[in-house]
Design a protein around this motif. Structure first.
Motif, PDB file in Angstrom:
ATOM      1  N   ALA A 178       0.842  -1.194   0.000  1.00  0.00           N
ATOM      2  CA  ALA A 178       0.000   0.000   0.000  1.00  0.00           C
ATOM      3  C   ALA A 178       0.880   1.247   0.000  1.00  0.00           C
ATOM      4  O   ALA A 178       1.937   1.289   0.623  1.00  0.00           O
ATOM      5  CB  ALA A 178      -0.902  -0.004   1.229  1.00  0.00           C
ATOM      6  N   GLY A 179       0.446   2.249  -0.738  1.00  0.00           N
ATOM      7  CA  GLY A 179       1.173   3.504  -0.782  1.00  0.00           C
ATOM      8  C   GLY A 179       2.237   3.599  -1.835  1.00  0.00           C
ATOM      9  O   GLY A 179       2.969   4.596  -1.887  1.00  0.00           O
ATOM     10  N   THR A 180       2.344   2.582  -2.706  1.00  0.00           N
ATOM     11  CA  THR A 180       3.373   2.642  -3.748  1.00  0.00           C
ATOM     12  C   THR A 180       3.034   3.676  -4.816  1.00  0.00           C
ATOM     13  O   THR A 180       3.919   4.173  -5.498  1.00  0.00           O
ATOM     14  CB  THR A 180       3.548   1.272  -4.427  1.00  0.00           C
ATOM     15  N   ASP A 206       8.824   8.805   8.019  1.00  0.00           N
ATOM     16  CA  ASP A 206       8.722  10.102   8.687  1.00  0.00           C
ATOM     17  C   ASP A 206       9.062  11.248   7.735  1.00  0.00           C
ATOM     18  O   ASP A 206       8.393  12.277   7.727  1.00  0.00           O
ATOM     19  CB  ASP A 206       9.654  10.156   9.894  1.00  0.00           C
ATOM     20  N   ASN A 207      10.121  11.047   6.960  1.00  0.00           N
ATOM     21  CA  ASN A 207      10.565  12.104   6.043  1.00  0.00           C
ATOM     22  C   ASN A 207      10.520  11.680   4.576  1.00  0.00           C
ATOM     23  O   ASN A 207      10.170  12.476   3.712  1.00  0.00           O
ATOM     24  CB  ASN A 207      11.990  12.546   6.403  1.00  0.00           C
ATOM     25  N   PHE A 208      10.871  10.412   4.316  1.00  0.00           N
ATOM     26  CA  PHE A 208      10.955   9.944   2.942  1.00  0.00           C
ATOM     27  C   PHE A 208      10.210   8.619   2.788  1.00  0.00           C
ATOM     28  O   PHE A 208       9.955   7.910   3.765  1.00  0.00           O
ATOM     29  CB  PHE A 208      12.422   9.766   2.511  1.00  0.00           C
ATOM     30  N   GLN A 209       9.893   8.296   1.535  1.00  0.00           N
ATOM     31  CA  GLN A 209       9.219   7.048   1.226  1.00  0.00           C
ATOM     32  C   GLN A 209       9.698   6.530  -0.130  1.00  0.00           C
ATOM     33  O   GLN A 209      10.178   7.291  -0.970  1.00  0.00           O
ATOM     34  CB  GLN A 209       7.701   7.247   1.201  1.00  0.00           C
ATOM     35  N   PRO A 235      10.223  12.718  -0.836  1.00  0.00           N
ATOM     36  CA  PRO A 235       9.768  13.156   0.491  1.00  0.00           C
ATOM     37  C   PRO A 235       8.290  12.837   0.682  1.00  0.00           C
ATOM     38  O   PRO A 235       7.550  12.631  -0.281  1.00  0.00           O
ATOM     39  CB  PRO A 235      10.027  14.664   0.469  1.00  0.00           C
ATOM     40  N   ILE A 236       7.870  12.805   1.932  1.00  0.00           N
ATOM     41  CA  ILE A 236       6.498  12.445   2.256  1.00  0.00           C
ATOM     42  C   ILE A 236       5.494  13.360   1.584  1.00  0.00           C
ATOM     43  O   ILE A 236       4.404  12.937   1.188  1.00  0.00           O
ATOM     44  CB  ILE A 236       6.287  12.466   3.790  1.00  0.00           C
TER      45      ILE A 236
END
Length: 550
Positions: free
Chosen positions: A359-361, A436-439, A460-461
């Motif tokens: 999820a979130g890709t 928190d900061n990156f994904q 970044p998020i």
């Protein structure tokens, strides 16, 4: 009225007059429904091209017509049918409505029961068709190094919307199109915004945002080309309404492809149809019905697949429906039979399923990938059946212009899937504040020197920028980190990380029980220490000066 001796349950009426009045009433209803027929397109299509829809909608409609033309009932109301509707309607109409409800309920139950085997037969037929038409390839084709998919959709959406200012318009959903220079771009319709503008204003044109670069991305707005009918416009002024008016017997599951040709804006809608198969039981399967080309003046040109492929305007664009691609690829779990894939009793021999994405890709399969020669393909990676299997078995490619199916088998070699590849990207850099900061987003398969790699992006998020691109080998799990566009293109062109200047690589751990290493280097780049990290460990790193007080 007296009862007819031959039909004691029907009232004695002037039959010719009754039929004439009912025929006139039906014609009026049909005329009204015809004028707003796009609103009922889904129901009509289901009645024509779905076994369950034919049973429930089609036969119920036929029963309603029979009851409509029958003379009024002379018998008492249907037992147990009462309420506000009974009080409001004449006695005969109430009886007929009760009969219609009974017929609809019975057909709904029958259609539900019939739909279970019909659905499995449909999947089996699609799987057989796919395997009979597909070509097995021994080598993976090379991707186009000039068109890497670098900018993720979410980043493009944030950057593009932050670069334009329309008071009465907004950007619609993004999709992938080819720009006139041959590059791939995220395309948007510039839609009217707000109820009043949707009702009276027009689509302002289209906008293309380059997806092939990390920096200096070009955004081109063709915003002075109003569409007479288009996206985001209400009712008869919308493209959706006009597509169904001009071709009522096709489905438009795919979003529009917005693009330009010779400076003129266009939109293309892939069309999906269905055909009946009568054996072993009646069922339907999806087909490619061509596409609809919408011009700014509101004219719609409906094209067969062959006409779309030969169109100069559509040269290089995606023509085959993504919906069809998903449907046929998802059916491959049935290629070894219906019983084989059933729970409990199925052997699941050779069964495959689409590889899962976390999820979130930000993307989903099939992936749209540009191959050498500017040939867009829909790429789907398949993994063995089972919740605990994440290695890849097969890679399927569908030509986006012709609908041709090809597949590559791994020959029992375990290939890393997208979920594991994203995990490797995170584990190779333990200093980044993941979550928190990156994904890590949008893993996309790329083919380099007959090898499959996963190309992910670190962003970044808030999706405001692209920090870096990371390639992970599906064969060796080697990770290659690249910080600019030219490095990405050079790596795709050569497939050799050693030839790319400024690249950071980290080989996959080859020790049992080691997930990755924390590598400590001095200012000269010499390795001071390599700390092994076991699976499921989540180490934290802190830095303290030597003279820090305890």
């Amino acid at each position: 009225m007296s009862e007819d001796a031959g039909h004691p349950w029907l009232a004695d009426v002037d039959l010719p007059r009754h039929l004439a009045v009912r025929a006139v009433g039906l014609l009026l209803v049909v005329a009204v429904l015809y004028s707003i027929r796009p609103l009922f397109h889904g129901l009509v299509y289901q009645a024509l091209y779905s076994p369950s829809g034919l049973l429930t909608i089609g036969i119920t409609t036929l029963a309603a017509l029979v009851l409509w033309f029958l003379p009024p009932f002379a018998a008492a109301p249907v037992s147990g049918f009462s309420g506000d509707l009974s009080a409001a309607l004449p006695e005969s109409a109430n009886q007929k409505l009760g009969v219609l409800v009974v017929v609809f309920t019975a057909l709904l139950i029958v259609s539900f029961i019939y739909g279970i085997p019909a659905g499995m037969v449909t999947e089996r037929t699609m799987a057989q068709d796919t395997m009979s038409e597909a070509t097995e390839i021994q080598e993976l084709p090379q991707v186009n190094p000039d068109n890497p998919r670098i900018a993720p959709r979410a980043v493009s959406d944030v950057q593009t919307r932050g670069s334009v200012s329309y008071r009465t318009h907004r950007l619609g959903p993004s999709d992938i199109a080819r720009a006139e220079d041959g590059s791939l771009a995220w395309s948007y319709a510039i839609e009217p915004n707000g109820f009043r503008n949707k009702l009276l204003d027009t689509q302002r044109g289209v906008l293309l945002s380059d997806m092939t670069r990390m920096e200096d991305r070009q955004i081109t707005a063709f915003d002075e080309q109003d569409f007479a009918v288009g996206e985001g416009m209400f009712l008869h002024r919308s493209s959706d309404w006009n597509l169904r008016v001009t071709d009522y017997f096709s489905q438009y599951y795919d979003d529009a492809v917005e693009f330009t040709h010779d400076g003129e804006a266009y939109m293309y809608y892939p069309k999906t149809g269905h055909e009946w198969r009568l054996t072993p039981i009646p069922h339907t399967v999806p087909t490619w019905d061509g596409g609809a080309l919408l011009r700014t003046d509101g004219t719609i040109e409906h094209l067969t697949p062959e006409e779309a492929q030969n169109s100069e305007i559509l040269d290089g664009q995606r023509l085959y429906p993504l919906y069809n691609s998903r449907q046929f690829i998802e059916s491959l779990g049935y290629r070894n039979g219906i019983v084989n894939q059933l729970p409990t009793i199925g052997a699941h021999r050779g069964e495959v399923e689409i590889a899962s994405l976390p999820a979130g890709t930000g993307n989903s399969q099939p992936f749209v990938v540009d191959l050498e020669g500017e040939q867009m393909n829909y790429v789907t990676t398949m993994e063995p059946y089972g919740s605990d299997t994440r290695g890849l078995d097969e890679v399927w490619l569908i030509d986006a212009a012709t609908g041709e199916f090809r597949f590559f088998g791994s020959d029992r070699e375990t290939l890393t899937g997208p979920e594991r590849a994203m995990g490797i990207v995170r584990s190779a850099d333990s200093q980044t504040g993941w979550g928190d900061n990156f994904q890590v987003v949008e893993p996309v398969p790329v083919f380099l020197n007959d090898q499959l790699w996963w190309h992910s992006k670190v962003v970044p998020i808030d999706n405001t920028d692209i920090s870096r691109s990371v390639f992970v080998s599906a064969s060796t799990e080697e990770a290659v980190e690249l910080g600019d566009t030219e490095a990405v293109r050079e790596f795709i062109a050569t497939g050799d990380a050693e030839e790319v200047e400024g690249v950071d690589t980290e080989p996959a751990p080859n020790e049992t029980g080691v997930d990755y290493y924390i590598v400590i280097s001095d200012s000269d780049g010499s390795v001071i220490e390599r700390i092994p990290v076991e699976p499921n460990q989540e180490p934290s790193i802190s830095y303290e000066p030597a003279n820090a007080s305890t």
